[in-house]
Design an enzyme around this catalytic site. Structure first.
Site, PDB file in Angstrom:
ATOM      1  N   ASP A 136       0.780  -1.242   0.000  1.00 38.82           N
ATOM      2  CA  ASP A 136       0.000   0.000   0.000  1.00 38.82           C
ATOM      3  C   ASP A 136       0.810   1.290   0.000  1.00 38.82           C
ATOM      4  OD1 ASP A 136       0.906   0.183   2.580  1.00 38.82           O
ATOM      5  OD2 ASP A 136      -1.052   0.060   3.536  1.00 38.82           O
ATOM      6  N   CYS A 190     -22.668  -6.145   5.769  1.00 42.75           N
ATOM      7  CA  CYS A 190     -22.722  -5.434   7.047  1.00 42.75           C
ATOM      8  C   CYS A 190     -24.130  -5.410   7.632  1.00 42.75           C
ATOM      9  CB  CYS A 190     -22.220  -3.998   6.864  1.00 42.75           C
ATOM     10  SG  CYS A 190     -20.446  -3.866   6.567  1.00 42.75           S
ATOM     11  N   CYS A 193     -25.650  -3.311  10.923  1.00 44.04           N
ATOM     12  CA  CYS A 193     -24.660  -3.095  11.981  1.00 44.04           C
ATOM     13  C   CYS A 193     -23.948  -1.758  11.795  1.00 44.04           C
ATOM     14  CB  CYS A 193     -23.645  -4.232  11.977  1.00 44.04           C
ATOM     15  SG  CYS A 193     -22.330  -4.047  13.200  1.00 44.04           S
ATOM     16  N   CYS A 196     -18.946  -0.227  14.209  1.00 40.18           N
ATOM     17  CA  CYS A 196     -17.665   0.427  13.914  1.00 40.18           C
ATOM     18  C   CYS A 196     -17.788   1.938  13.935  1.00 40.18           C
ATOM     19  CB  CYS A 196     -17.132  -0.051  12.568  1.00 40.18           C
ATOM     20  SG  CYS A 196     -18.213   0.266  11.151  1.00 40.18           S
ATOM     21  N   CYS A 200     -16.069   4.804  17.497  1.00 39.93           N
ATOM     22  CA  CYS A 200     -14.984   5.729  17.201  1.00 39.93           C
ATOM     23  C   CYS A 200     -14.860   6.814  18.276  1.00 39.93           C
ATOM     24  CB  CYS A 200     -15.188   6.381  15.835  1.00 39.93           C
ATOM     25  SG  CYS A 200     -13.872   7.547  15.395  1.00 39.93           S
ATOM     26  N   CYS A 216      -9.331  11.114  12.669  1.00 39.12           N
ATOM     27  CA  CYS A 216      -9.020   9.708  12.939  1.00 39.12           C
ATOM     28  C   CYS A 216      -7.764   9.596  13.791  1.00 39.12           C
ATOM     29  CB  CYS A 216      -8.852   8.968  11.617  1.00 39.12           C
ATOM     30  SG  CYS A 216      -8.322   7.244  11.800  1.00 39.12           S
ATOM     31  N   CYS A 243      -5.044   3.114  15.924  1.00 41.05           N
ATOM     32  CA  CYS A 243      -6.275   2.854  16.685  1.00 41.05           C
ATOM     33  C   CYS A 243      -6.951   1.637  16.065  1.00 41.05           C
ATOM     34  CB  CYS A 243      -7.186   4.070  16.626  1.00 41.05           C
ATOM     35  SG  CYS A 243      -8.755   3.870  17.518  1.00 41.05           S
ATOM     36  N   CYS A 246     -12.419   0.586  15.600  1.00 40.24           N
ATOM     37  CA  CYS A 246     -13.445   0.287  14.595  1.00 40.24           C
ATOM     38  C   CYS A 246     -13.215  -1.084  13.957  1.00 40.24           C
ATOM     39  CB  CYS A 246     -13.511   1.377  13.533  1.00 40.24           C
ATOM     40  SG  CYS A 246     -12.020   1.555  12.517  1.00 40.24           S
ATOM     41  N   CYS A 250     -15.846  -5.245  14.866  1.00 37.16           N
ATOM     42  CA  CYS A 250     -16.560  -5.822  13.730  1.00 37.16           C
ATOM     43  C   CYS A 250     -16.998  -7.250  14.042  1.00 37.16           C
ATOM     44  CB  CYS A 250     -15.660  -5.812  12.486  1.00 37.16           C
ATOM     45  SG  CYS A 250     -16.438  -6.560  11.032  1.00 37.16           S
TER      46      CYS A 250
END
Length: 378
Positions: A136, A190, A193, A196, A200, A216, A243, A246, A250
């Site tokens: 990435d 998802c 739900c 997440c 936060c 964030c 962090c 989130c 899940c």
């Protein structure tokens, strides 16, 4: 180029598994790229913060072929890094630092890139063609690519979610001139739900499937170069690098036990290190502790900035001695964070005494601002 061998995809998957990848899927690159419009809107709104490279590489990110026009297929690979314990448990120990799960071991960029290169060499030897490998750090939108290949889907927290591994997947990609049979895309699972979004600490999601990086904690503790804005410092708690909140909540993580033998190992020293020990790191000690770790790229000064905010949030007045010592640090970033930590841990009278002593010789304007504009003191 078209491969004449029957089901080369199965052979590639088997080799990928042998090299330590947990998932291997394929997609073509023929269609338009809807993610490009979302990224453009994200950058236009300024939600990328100081990550100027996102704006600078916007054109190349519009489509995978922006990286390489000759590419015909993408091989998307995943490595499970699911933790072997609750990653949020450390938050209940405010005298210790919380380091994101992905950064508790060796740098995944290096680990995955070596596997990608090995797989690439095997593919070329077996099937020919040209290829390029990506982790990435390159301007390739890997999460939309992974979704298109059926690795998973982008959840409401904007991270990729897998039915097999939950939110705990490192991604790597290979673009190739070979024409490989694409897998079906993965629809979202998802449901209703919103766990997440609700967990936060800084309300970094302005809406489902949207992230404002400027709020964030991962961005604030890793990408932001200067002092972290006052409005977020208490919300940091003891999170000193990234962090996991989130990701950790899940519900799909319950399936992430599969493939544990491929999990990237965490170092014991980085699971929940004492803040007092971290605050004493000089540059050589910092580099030694975080050798081969992504934390090392942060640099000692920014890391100590985060540690000092955590010390300020600890409620442990015994840790004030560490902050007081760092008032003499060579880095203004560290000194300013030390001032804030002391404002949380000392009495009004003690803080005023320190301010009177220190302001005389303090040359940095941002540190002086910390002295003159502390939060409310008891």
């Amino acid at each position: 180029m078209t491969i004449s061998t029957s089901r080369p995809e199965d052979l590639i998957r088997a080799e990928a598994k042998a090299l330590g990848f947990d998932l291997c899927r394929f997609t073509d690159l023929d269609d338009a790229w809807p993610a490009a419009a979302r990224l453009e809107a994200y950058v236009a709104a300024g939600r990328h913060g100081e990550m100027g490279w996102m704006e600078e590489t916007l054109e190349r990110r519009r489509h995978p072929r922006g990286m390489w026009p000759d590419a015909r297929s993408a091989i998307v690979l995943g490595v499970n890094y699911g933790p072997d314990a609750d990653p949020l448990e450390v938050l209940s120990h405010p005298d210790r630092g919380a380091i994101s799960v992905y950064a508790q071991g060796d740098d995944y960029h290096d680990l995955i890139k070596s596997r990608l290169k090995a797989l690439g060499r095997w593919i070329q030897a077996r099937f020919g063609g040209e290829l390029k490998v990506f982790v990435d750090t390159a301007p390739l939108m890997e999460k939309p690519l992974a979704e298109r290949a059926g690795v998973g889907w982008q959840g409401r927290h904007t991270n990729l979610v897998s039915r097999e591994f939950g939110s705990w997947l490192f991604l790597g990609s290979i673009l190739t001139t070979l024409e490989l049979a694409p897998d079906a895309a993965e629809p979202a699972h998802c449901g209703s739900c919103t766990a997440c979004l609700e967990v936060c600490p800084t309300n970094a999601f302005p809406a489902p499937f949207q992230l404002d990086a400027r709020r964030c904690i991962s961005y604030l503790t890793i990408e932001l170069k200067g002092p972290i804005p006052l409005e977020f410092r208490e919300a940091l708690g003891n999170r000193i690098y990234g962090c996991d909140d989130c990701l950790a909540v899940c519900p799909w993580n319950k399936f992430a036990q599969a493939g544990r033998e491929q999990k990237l190992a965490a170092r014991e020293a980085l699971r929940a290190p004492p803040l007092a020990e971290l605050a004493r790191l000089d540059d050589p000690a910092f580099r030694t502790l975080f050798s081969k770790s992504p934390v090392k790229r942060l640099g000692r000064d920014r890391f100590l900035r985060n540690v000092l905010y955590a010390i300020g949030n600890s409620g442990d007045r015994a840790l004030a001695v560490e902050a007081r010592r760092l008032l003499d640090d060579a880095s203004p970033l560290v000194r300013g964070a030390a001032v804030w930590a002391l404002a949380q841990l000392t009495s009004y009278a003690e803080f005023e005494r320190l301010r009177a002593e220190r302001m005389i010789d303090e040359p940095d304007s941002e540190v002086r601002t910390e002295w003159f504009d502390p939060p409310d003191l008891d």
